[in-house]
Write a protein that holds these residues in place. Structure first.
Motif, PDB file in Angstrom:
ATOM      1  N   VAL A  19      -7.002   7.447  -1.406  1.00 14.64           N
ATOM      2  CA  VAL A  19      -6.584   6.365  -0.519  1.00 14.64           C
ATOM      3  C   VAL A  19      -6.673   5.007  -1.223  1.00 14.64           C
ATOM      4  O   VAL A  19      -5.904   4.093  -0.931  1.00 14.64           O
ATOM      5  CB  VAL A  19      -7.397   6.385   0.800  1.00 14.64           C
ATOM      6  CG1 VAL A  19      -8.838   5.951   0.582  1.00 14.64           C
ATOM      7  CG2 VAL A  19      -6.733   5.513   1.857  1.00 14.64           C
ATOM      8  N   TYR A  20      -7.596   4.868  -2.188  1.00 15.43           N
ATOM      9  CA  TYR A  20      -7.749   3.598  -2.896  1.00 15.43           C
ATOM     10  C   TYR A  20      -6.527   3.306  -3.771  1.00 15.43           C
ATOM     11  O   TYR A  20      -5.994   2.188  -3.763  1.00 15.43           O
ATOM     12  CB  TYR A  20      -9.013   3.592  -3.756  1.00 15.43           C
ATOM     13  CG  TYR A  20     -10.282   3.897  -3.001  1.00 15.43           C
ATOM     14  CD1 TYR A  20     -10.519   3.393  -1.728  1.00 15.43           C
ATOM     15  CD2 TYR A  20     -11.260   4.708  -3.564  1.00 15.43           C
ATOM     16  CE1 TYR A  20     -11.682   3.675  -1.032  1.00 15.43           C
ATOM     17  CE2 TYR A  20     -12.436   4.995  -2.883  1.00 15.43           C
ATOM     18  CZ  TYR A  20     -12.638   4.486  -1.621  1.00 15.43           C
ATOM     19  OH  TYR A  20     -13.803   4.771  -0.948  1.00 15.43           O
ATOM     20  N   ALA A  21      -6.084   4.306  -4.524  1.00 18.45           N
ATOM     21  CA  ALA A  21      -4.907   4.112  -5.380  1.00 18.45           C
ATOM     22  C   ALA A  21      -3.662   3.890  -4.535  1.00 18.45           C
ATOM     23  O   ALA A  21      -2.790   3.091  -4.901  1.00 18.45           O
ATOM     24  CB  ALA A  21      -4.718   5.308  -6.321  1.00 18.45           C
ATOM     25  N   GLU A  22      -3.574   4.573  -3.403  1.00 19.00           N
ATOM     26  CA  GLU A  22      -2.414   4.363  -2.527  1.00 19.00           C
ATOM     27  C   GLU A  22      -2.415   2.937  -1.974  1.00 19.00           C
ATOM     28  O   GLU A  22      -1.362   2.303  -1.865  1.00 19.00           O
ATOM     29  CB  GLU A  22      -2.389   5.375  -1.385  1.00 19.00           C
ATOM     30  CG  GLU A  22      -1.153   5.271  -0.512  1.00 19.00           C
ATOM     31  CD  GLU A  22       0.168   5.281  -1.284  1.00 19.00           C
ATOM     32  OE1 GLU A  22       1.070   4.496  -0.906  1.00 19.00           O
ATOM     33  OE2 GLU A  22       0.320   6.033  -2.264  1.00 19.00           O
ATOM     34  N   ALA A  23      -3.584   2.412  -1.659  1.00 25.16           N
ATOM     35  CA  ALA A  23      -3.673   1.023  -1.195  1.00 25.16           C
ATOM     36  C   ALA A  23      -3.211   0.063  -2.289  1.00 25.16           C
ATOM     37  O   ALA A  23      -2.501  -0.914  -2.018  1.00 25.16           O
ATOM     38  CB  ALA A  23      -5.104   0.700  -0.768  1.00 25.16           C
ATOM     39  N   ALA A  24      -3.594   0.326  -3.527  1.00 24.66           N
ATOM     40  CA  ALA A  24      -3.174  -0.525  -4.642  1.00 24.66           C
ATOM     41  C   ALA A  24      -1.658  -0.472  -4.813  1.00 24.66           C
ATOM     42  O   ALA A  24      -1.006  -1.506  -5.017  1.00 24.66           O
ATOM     43  CB  ALA A  24      -3.878  -0.093  -5.932  1.00 24.66           C
ATOM     44  N   ARG A  25      -1.091   0.723  -4.726  1.00 25.82           N
ATOM     45  CA  ARG A  25       0.370   0.847  -4.841  1.00 25.82           C
ATOM     46  C   ARG A  25       1.075   0.119  -3.698  1.00 25.82           C
ATOM     47  O   ARG A  25       2.091  -0.565  -3.901  1.00 25.82           O
ATOM     48  CB  ARG A  25       0.785   2.322  -4.889  1.00 25.82           C
ATOM     49  CG  ARG A  25       0.460   3.001  -6.211  1.00 25.82           C
ATOM     50  CD  ARG A  25       1.072   4.385  -6.308  1.00 25.82           C
ATOM     51  NE  ARG A  25       0.444   5.336  -5.414  1.00 25.82           N
ATOM     52  CZ  ARG A  25      -0.642   6.056  -5.715  1.00 25.82           C
ATOM     53  NH1 ARG A  25      -1.214   5.936  -6.915  1.00 25.82           N
ATOM     54  NH2 ARG A  25      -1.140   6.906  -4.853  1.00 25.82           N
ATOM     55  N   THR A  26       0.523   0.237  -2.499  1.00 22.22           N
ATOM     56  CA  THR A  26       1.107  -0.451  -1.342  1.00 22.22           C
ATOM     57  C   THR A  26       1.083  -1.960  -1.547  1.00 22.22           C
ATOM     58  O   THR A  26       2.065  -2.655  -1.269  1.00 22.22           O
ATOM     59  CB  THR A  26       0.353  -0.068  -0.053  1.00 22.22           C
ATOM     60  OG1 THR A  26       0.468   1.344   0.148  1.00 22.22           O
ATOM     61  CG2 THR A  26       0.901  -0.802   1.159  1.00 22.22           C
ATOM     62  N   LEU A  27      -0.022  -2.475  -2.063  1.00 15.70           N
ATOM     63  CA  LEU A  27      -0.114  -3.909  -2.322  1.00 15.70           C
ATOM     64  C   LEU A  27       0.931  -4.341  -3.345  1.00 15.70           C
ATOM     65  O   LEU A  27       1.625  -5.345  -3.165  1.00 15.70           O
ATOM     66  CB  LEU A  27      -1.515  -4.281  -2.791  1.00 15.70           C
ATOM     67  CG  LEU A  27      -1.817  -5.778  -2.859  1.00 15.70           C
ATOM     68  CD1 LEU A  27      -3.293  -6.042  -2.628  1.00 15.70           C
ATOM     69  CD2 LEU A  27      -1.385  -6.403  -4.160  1.00 15.70           C
ATOM     70  N   GLY A  28       1.072  -3.579  -4.417  1.00 19.91           N
ATOM     71  CA  GLY A  28       2.064  -3.908  -5.429  1.00 19.91           C
ATOM     72  C   GLY A  28       3.477  -3.885  -4.884  1.00 19.91           C
ATOM     73  O   GLY A  28       4.273  -4.795  -5.140  1.00 19.91           O
ATOM     74  N   ARG A  29       3.808  -2.843  -4.127  1.00 25.15           N
ATOM     75  CA  ARG A  29       5.147  -2.742  -3.532  1.00 25.15           C
ATOM     76  C   ARG A  29       5.423  -3.905  -2.582  1.00 25.15           C
ATOM     77  O   ARG A  29       6.512  -4.490  -2.586  1.00 25.15           O
ATOM     78  CB  ARG A  29       5.306  -1.411  -2.776  1.00 25.15           C
ATOM     79  CG  ARG A  29       5.507  -0.204  -3.666  1.00 25.15           C
ATOM     80  CD  ARG A  29       5.922   1.014  -2.860  1.00 25.15           C
ATOM     81  NE  ARG A  29       4.930   1.415  -1.879  1.00 25.15           N
ATOM     82  CZ  ARG A  29       3.989   2.334  -2.091  1.00 25.15           C
ATOM     83  NH1 ARG A  29       3.904   2.949  -3.259  1.00 25.15           N
ATOM     84  NH2 ARG A  29       3.136   2.655  -1.143  1.00 25.15           N
ATOM     85  N   GLU A  30       4.425  -4.238  -1.762  1.00 25.28           N
ATOM     86  CA  GLU A  30       4.611  -5.297  -0.768  1.00 25.28           C
ATOM     87  C   GLU A  30       4.740  -6.665  -1.425  1.00 25.28           C
ATOM     88  O   GLU A  30       5.538  -7.500  -0.994  1.00 25.28           O
ATOM     89  CB  GLU A  30       3.454  -5.281   0.240  1.00 25.28           C
ATOM     90  CG  GLU A  30       3.658  -6.167   1.429  1.00 25.28           C
ATOM     91  CD  GLU A  30       4.868  -5.805   2.293  1.00 25.28           C
ATOM     92  OE1 GLU A  30       5.264  -6.676   3.095  1.00 25.28           O
ATOM     93  OE2 GLU A  30       5.419  -4.698   2.177  1.00 25.28           O
TER      94      GLU A  30
END
Length: 193
Positions: A19-30
């Motif tokens: 979930v931590y890496a997915e949060a980082a990817r979400t932040l980058g995409r956003e």
């Protein structure tokens, strides 16, 4: 408040929960979707790399800032829009500050704590009035927030200084929270704790 660039403090490790890496990817995409430049520590590994890669994949601008002694250790990300190599950790932190309109904190370790508390201390001292938002992904920062509450109750941190750290529970709430952040104001009533 208009945010054109955001500094990301987070782990150079991925952590034990995906979930931590997915949060980082979400932040980058956003960040990319909103046209907000991502400023970060320049690594290609861990949460740092996940956020940078997602921002780049989304067509975003990514500015990495890495000290010489960490180029190999954090595996410098050569794909970023701009890579800046500096001489020390102190210079890295100052350049990240200079290049950013706001700060986001994802899960991380000792370096993330160091960066977070230094930028909060600078805000407490009136050196800046940029938003600092901690993203409490899956309750990762619960213990830290409890410790901060304890420091307030024990009289070592004033409540208004603890409130300089905004908290959201999900990355999806980060950018809306920045849009609601009050405009910068002069700090006439600086109180040290």
């Amino acid at each position: 408040m208009l945010i054109r660039s955001i500094c990301l403090y987070c782990g150079s490790n991925a952590g034990g929960d995906p979930v931590y890496a997915e949060a980082a990817r979400t932040l980058g995409r956003e960040a990319a979707r909103r046209g907000v430049k991502l400023v970060y520590g320049g690594g290609s590994i861990g949460l740092m790399g996940a956020a940078a890669d997602a921002a780049l994949a989304g067509g975003g601008e990514v500015h990495g800032i890495i000290p010489e002694h960490l180029q190999r250790r954090e595996v410098q990300n050569d794909a970023v829009t701009r890579m800046e190599v500096v001489g020390s950790m102190h210079e890295r932190k100052m350049r990240m500050f200079d290049e950013s309109d706001a700060f986001a904190i994802l899960p991380g370790g000792l370096g993330t704590l160091d960066e977070t508390f230094e930028i909060l201390t600078w805000r407490q001292l009136g050196l800046h009035d940029k938003p600092v938002i901690l993203v409490n992904v899956a309750g990762y920062w619960d213990a830290l927030l409890a410790a901060l509450g304890h420091m307030v109750r024990a009289g070592f941190v004033r409540p208004k200084h603890a409130a300089l750290l905004s908290v959201v529970g999900r990355v999806e709430d980060l950018f809306p929270a920045l849009e609601l952040a009050p405009p910068p104001r002069p700090s006439d009533d600086i109180e040290l704790a």
